[in-house]
Motif scaffolding. Structure first.
Motif, mmCIF file in Angstrom:
data_model
loop_
_atom_site.group_PDB
_atom_site.id
_atom_site.type_symbol
_atom_site.label_atom_id
_atom_site.label_comp_id
_atom_site.label_asym_id
_atom_site.label_seq_id
_atom_site.Cartn_x
_atom_site.Cartn_y
_atom_site.Cartn_z
ATOM 1 N N GLU A 173 23.679 97.176 85.914
ATOM 2 C CA GLU A 173 24.916 97.559 84.973
ATOM 3 C C GLU A 173 24.587 96.950 83.538
ATOM 4 O O GLU A 173 24.944 97.629 82.487
ATOM 5 N N ASN A 196 21.878 98.841 81.800
ATOM 6 C CA ASN A 196 22.203 100.098 81.390
ATOM 7 C C ASN A 196 23.130 100.021 80.252
ATOM 8 O O ASN A 196 22.988 100.765 79.344
ATOM 9 N N ASN A 206 22.513 102.135 77.100
ATOM 10 C CA ASN A 206 23.406 103.194 76.720
ATOM 11 C C ASN A 206 23.739 102.858 75.216
ATOM 12 O O ASN A 206 24.136 103.918 74.402
ATOM 13 N N ARG A 241 23.088 107.068 80.233
ATOM 14 C CA ARG A 241 22.651 107.024 81.430
ATOM 15 C C ARG A 241 23.716 106.568 82.340
ATOM 16 O O ARG A 241 24.235 105.501 82.030
ATOM 17 N N ASN A 242 23.989 107.321 83.242
ATOM 18 C CA ASN A 242 25.138 106.806 84.181
ATOM 19 C C ASN A 242 24.340 105.848 85.227
ATOM 20 O O ASN A 242 23.251 105.751 85.482
ATOM 21 N N TYR A 243 25.252 105.166 86.252
ATOM 22 C CA TYR A 243 24.760 104.442 87.050
ATOM 23 C C TYR A 243 23.620 104.778 87.960
ATOM 24 O O TYR A 243 22.610 104.417 88.369
ATOM 25 N N ASP A 244 23.893 106.161 88.691
ATOM 26 C CA ASP A 244 22.992 106.663 89.312
ATOM 27 C C ASP A 244 21.415 106.985 88.709
ATOM 28 O O ASP A 244 20.479 106.974 89.389
#
Length: 166
Positions: A12, A15, A19, A34-37
């Protein structure tokens, strides 16, 4: 500041750093957050051998910067070449964290016989980043003009490289 190998618990924070650069900077040509997945998939594409992710953490063990070695090119003959990425949280830039992290990963690479060359692909207008890599021994590999467009600007890239083992 401590530097250690990244864990899934750092995703997190990593990211968030990345991001922020997607939304506000030109260090990455990514333009979609970019999402968590997606971050987990990226994290899992690295390994504990010669494609690691390291983080610099604050006193609360929160990642404030990260550096990764990634596949430079998926063709087999490129196996000894790795691409480096280095991002520092905006609130912590200018404090020597990027240099410490880059020095750490270069020392790590020197201890491995399977890393021959590290390539940095840097937006040409990012003078601070280019200066940092040059300061730590990266050589000029050439500029490729007009390869990306972000925020309405046409951007070029500069390739820098450091031979780790001959």
């Amino acid at each position: 500041m401590l530097i250690r190998r990244a864990t899934v618990n750092d995703i997190e924070a990593i990211n968030a750093i990345y991001n922020d650069e997607i939304l506000h900077g030109i260090a990455t040509f990514d333009s979609v957050v970019r999402n968590y997945d997606g971050a987990l998939q990226w994290f899992n594409s690295h390994n504990d051998t010669f494609r690691p992710i390291f983080v610099a953490v604050d006193a609360h063990d929160k990642a404030i910067a990260y550096c990764s070695l990634s596949v430079f090119n998926p063709k087999d003959a490129y196996i000894g070449t790795t691409e480096i990425s280095l991002y520092v949280d905006k609130a912590h830039q200018g404090q020597g964290i990027g240099q410490a992290l880059l020095s750490f990963i270069l020392d790590y690479a020197q201890k491995r016989n399977d890393i021959l060359n590290i390539v940095a692909i840097i937006t040409s207008s990012n003078e601070r980043s280019k200066a940092l890599f040059r300061k730590l021994g990266f050589a000029e590999g050439g500029e490729i003009k007009n390869v990306g467009v972000k925020f309405g600007k046409i951007l070029s890239i500069t390739n820098l490289y450091k031979i780790i083992h001959e």
